[in-house]
Enzyme design. Structure first.
Site, PDB file in Angstrom:
ATOM      1  N   ASP A   1       0.826  -1.210   0.000  1.00  0.00           N
ATOM      2  CA  ASP A   1       0.000   0.000   0.000  1.00  0.00           C
ATOM      3  C   ASP A   1       0.857   1.255   0.000  1.00  0.00           C
ATOM      4  OD1 ASP A   1      -2.002   1.884   0.417  1.00  0.00           O
ATOM      5  OD2 ASP A   1      -2.153   1.469   2.563  1.00  0.00           O
TER       6      ASP A   1
ATOM      7  N   ASP B   1      -2.219   6.112  -4.695  1.00  0.00           N
ATOM      8  CA  ASP B   1      -2.426   5.160  -3.607  1.00  0.00           C
ATOM      9  C   ASP B   1      -2.771   3.790  -4.176  1.00  0.00           C
ATOM     10  OD1 ASP B   1      -3.080   3.774  -1.342  1.00  0.00           O
ATOM     11  OD2 ASP B   1      -4.631   5.150  -0.653  1.00  0.00           O
TER      12      ASP B   1
END
Length: 421
Positions: free
Chosen positions: A113, A298
């Site tokens: 992530d 992201d």
């Protein structure tokens, strides 16, 4: 997994080495060896290194979110032979698991992530976690940090909006040996999940490995051993397959052309973000859309987030029939049978390191992220309204091979090989 609180870290300097590594599947799993070219690095003054630096390694990724091709995680269901390759006849060195924690090793799956910086995963301290759990009592190298905390996420794994604290983890600190792709670092700071809100229960993976713009955790530990301080993501739809994370290098077989690089703003800190002078939809723009903004990248967020006024302006150029869905605040939708006929090409402009503009394009095929649960004839569209946040996730990233250069404070993009535009 989405954006969360980021902690500070020391950025470690590149070490000097040039070479290649191949990742080869054992017999019975079809694949061709792929060479991964390392990047050149410089050695800090006054530093003596008498060993070879670490070579890059690739970690296969599995695709998840209810068939929408919008979330990827490290899959450790198989094994890879890792070999150092100095000739055309590589020799197998060792058999490794993709991601392991503790001594003896326990297998853990994680989302890699870029919207966060820490490592947390389900543990036997969590009675409500349905995922595979790490048992710290069985690891001789685990050190309990004794500190408890919690994280509330601004975006979730899927495409539904975050409401209040519906994506929240309760954590306990610790340290342990962590390995990924055959590379290992000792005493890595991590967090054991001791409780989680029900929104996490559908996740097939156990945790989250933050890959923020400053090196922390296992990535920092590997950089200190000589791994180049960059990583690359090849996030593909299931129909294409072979998604992967490459730590410490790039895999030139996974993209076409030459990557274009853009510098991070000086104030970025741990956030992967780029300044954008404007965006357009189907070749058209407005005064609102054609204004400067900073956009976060992201990999842990599935869809796209823009402020309400920007989301409305984008949808107005696609179809006036795209409307907010009051059943899920922040989402928009349109009848599913309308989706195939709607052009919805979104171009986001950035400035390269050479000073020229380039576009990252989200094609019309990304307009729908799937039917709403409360009305399967209504399809959710890719942008959620979220005031105060401008963010792109899987809907864009799966169309590009992305290079996340921590040491160079820049990001690179090239068209992803084999992925339809």
């Amino acid at each position: 997994m989405g954006l969360k609180g980021l902690t500070a870290s020391i950025l470690l300097t590149f070490l000097s080495y040039v070479g290649a590594l191949e990742v080869i599947k054992p017999s019975g799993i079809a694949s061709s060896p792929q060479k991964i070219t390392l990047q050149s690095r410089t050695l800090p003054k006054g530093t003596l290194v008498q060993r070879r630096a670490l070579s890059p390694t690739s970690v296969p990724l599995a695709d998840f979110f209810l068939g929408t091709d919008l979330q990827w995680f490290g899959n450790i269901s198989g094994y890879y032979y890792v070999c150092r390759c100095d000739s055309d006849s590589p020799q197998h060195v060792n058999l490794v698991l993709y991601y392991i924690v503790g001594t003896p090793p326990q297998e853990i799956t994680v989302v890699f992530d870029t919207g966060s910086s820490t490592l947390e995963f389900a543990s036997t301290l969590c009675t409500t976690c349905p995922q595979t759990k790490f048992d710290s009592s069985k690891s001789s190298t685990f050190v309990d940090g004794g500190r408890t905390s919690s994280i509330t996420f601004a975006t979730g794994v899927g495409v539904d909006p975050v409401i209040g604290a519906n994506y929240k983890l309760t954590l306990r600190s610790g340290k342990d040996t962590v390995s990924v792709g055959g590379l290992s670092a000792p005493a890595v700071s991590l967090f054991l999940i001791t409780n989680q809100t029900p929104k996490f229960n559908i996740d097939p993976f156990s945790g989250i490995q933050g890959m923020g713009a400053t090196a922390q955790g296992i990535f920092a530990g590997l950089i200190s051993q000589g791994l180049p301080s960059l990583f690359s993501l090849y996030l593909t739809p299931q129909s294409v397959g072979k998604a992967e994370l490459t730590l410490g290098g790039t895999d030139t077989s996974k993209f076409t052309g030459t990557p274009i690089f853009a510098s991070l703003p000086s104030s970025s800190g741990s956030t992967w973000q780029l300044a954008s002078p404007g965006l357009s939809v189907n070749g058209k723009t407005t005064s609102l859309l054609n204004t400067a903004r900073t956009i976060i990248f992201d990999s842990g967020t599935s869809n796209i987030l823009f402020s309400t006024d920007t989301a409305n302006a984008i949808y107005a150029l696609i179809s006036p029939d795209i409307k907010p869905n009051p059943a899920e605040a922040g989402t928009y939708g349109i009848a599913c049978n309308r989706i195939p006929s709607l052009p919805a090409v979104i171009d986001i402009t950035f400035t390269s390191q050479s000073g020229t503009h380039f576009n990252l394009t989200i094609p019309s095929s990304e307009l729908s992220v799937g039917p709403f649960a409360n009305n399967p004839t209504l399809c959710q569209t890719l942008i959620n309204a979220f005031d105060g946040l401008e963010l792109v996730g899987g809907s864009l990233l799966k169309h590009y091979y992305s290079i996340w250069d921590v040491g160079g404070k820049r990001m690179g993009f090239a068209p992803a090989a084999g992925v339809p535009s």
